[in-house]
Design an enzyme around this catalytic site. Structure first.
Site, PDB file in Angstrom:
ATOM      1  N   TYR A   1     -29.905  -0.174  65.716  1.00 52.52           N
ATOM      2  CA  TYR A   1     -29.077   0.845  66.372  1.00 52.52           C
ATOM      3  C   TYR A   1     -27.775   0.254  66.904  1.00 52.52           C
ATOM      4  CZ  TYR A   1     -33.137   3.984  66.332  1.00 52.52           C
ATOM      5  OH  TYR A   1     -34.208   4.767  65.960  1.00 52.52           O
TER       6      TYR A   1
ATOM      7  N   ASP B   1     -46.057   0.543  59.390  1.00 53.00           N
ATOM      8  CA  ASP B   1     -46.545   1.664  58.576  1.00 53.00           C
ATOM      9  C   ASP B   1     -48.024   1.938  58.859  1.00 53.00           C
ATOM     10  OD1 ASP B   1     -46.649  -0.874  57.506  1.00 53.00           O
ATOM     11  OD2 ASP B   1     -46.526  -0.248  55.421  1.00 53.00           O
TER      12      ASP B   1
END
Ligand code: NAD
Length: 354
Positions: free
Chosen positions: A143, A221
């Site tokens: 970010y 995941d």
């Protein structure tokens, strides 16, 4: 020992003003019972600050927050300021105050309450006994890395330093030590170099400084899957900024209502920002029906993490739990015709303080 604390209060926009106004009497009631004095200093942030000062975080607000013991925040934003092309936006105030105070760890506890299990889309039997604390790194990663854009491609750089990883892992490990002594570090070490660094640093810090805390590594995941299929297996989860952003939203589904989830943003100093995870809910603003429990529980985190008042924090959590047991529900949780108002819900908590 009785203490005095200066608490900066930033109601912000929409239901922010209502839920914060409902929370302050709870904190005052706790202070009275334990002989503490809390001074509340109200300042502007977000849309209301844009209207009054032209900027989402006035210098006076940041200055006050720097001097305070803690900051209690409602929510910012709303349709009035939501033009995506606008140069100044309410959320910029949130990013600026977190950065200005050097806050690098975002804590989001999720402990589904038995009376609200039915509000979650997850099967109730999976939720019983769930008590998870996600610690998300807040200042690094993709970010904040350099970005490029051309006609034909775009890039976002993901960068982490050893120091950035060390400080957030230490924060998470200290919390795990006070809880059930288990830390799950989430990364994508099979693919990302930043994740391999994250894993190495985490292993070293845990081995050298927290031998009593067990650590396991989980790929992001499979974590996304296990968080829903076996949420009881987790105690403290620590992860980098983007993975944390996604996993905390996923974890919020375990609790059913956004109106029940509190958060804390902490740095190296004692001052932190405490706020509900939900937004300013413009659809219900001004009606006096917003659920104040997430903000009240954020107040409990404030007492625990910035003021060191563990018993007082636990008393608020117990009182909210008792109000939920008694089915004192605002409209987001209540059966039709059974809902109480924001102030009634807050009063129910005060009435149940030990
Ligand atoms: P939201 O969280 O404000 O609302 C989503 C839904 O949940 C709405 O239907 C709302 O009525 C309901 N809801 C939220 N909090 C509730 C509460 N305490 N009690 C009862 N119901 C509640 O998210 P949104 O609608 O996507 O965003 C509205 C505004 O809030 C936007 O301007 C957004 O940018 C801003 N926002 C701010 C923050 C923050 O201040 N940290 C976080 C998220 C969104």
């Amino acid at each position: 020992m009785p203490i005095h604390a200066d608490i900066v209060v930033l109601p912000g926009d929409g239901i922010g003003t209502e839920i914060v106004a409902a929370t302050l009497p709870v904190l005052e009631a706790v202070a009275r019972r334990h002989g503490h004095t809390f001074a509340f200093h109200q300042h502007d942030i977000g849309g209301v600050a844009i209207d009054r000062h032209g900027v989402p975080l006035p210098e006076s607000t940041l200055e006050a927050a720097r001097k305070a013991d803690a900051v209690l925040l409602g929510a910012v934003g709303g349709p009035k300021w939501s033009d995506p092309n606008a140069k100044v936006r309410p959320e910029q105030g949130l990013l600026a105050i977190r950065k200005g105070l050097g806050l690098f760890a975002n804590l989001r506890p999720t402990k589904p309450h038995p009376a609200a299990l039915g509000a979650s889309p997850i099967k109730s039997h999976l939720l019983e006994g769930v008590d998870i604390l996600v610690v998300r790194e807040l200042t690094g990663g993709i970010y904040f890395g350099d970005k490029t854009r051309s006609e034909t491609d775009a890039t976002d750089l993901c960068r982490y330093t050893v120091a950035e990883i060390e400080r957030v892992v230490r924060s998470a490990a200290r919390l795990a030590r006070q809880r059930r002594g288990h830390l799950t570090s989430v990364d994508k070490a099979n693919v990302l170099e930043t994740s391999r660094l994250w894993r190495d640093v985490t292993n070293r810090i845990m081995r050298e400084e927290f031998p009593e805390v067990t650590v396991e590594h989980q790929l992001v995941d499979s974590m996304a899957m296990h968080l829903l299929s076996k949420p009881r297996a987790y105690d403290v989860i620590v992860t980098e900024n983007m993975f944390g952003d996604i996993l905390t939203d996923e974890a919020s589904m375990l609790a059913g209502s956004l109106g029940l989830l509190a958060s804390a943003s902490l740095g190296d100093g004692k001052v932190g920002i405490y706020e509900p995870i939900h937004g300013s809910a413009p659809d219900i603003a001004g009606k006096g029906i917003a659920n104040p429990y997430a903000t009240i529980l954020s107040g409990a985190l404030l007492l625990r993490h910035s003021l060191g008042l563990e018993a007082e924090a636990a008393s608020i959590e117990a009182a909210v739990s008792a109000a939920l047991d008694a089915k004192v529900f605002t409209a987001d949780l209540a059966a039709p015709g059974q809902a109480v108002s924001t102030t009634q819900a807050a009063q129910a908590v005060i009435d149940r303080l030990p």
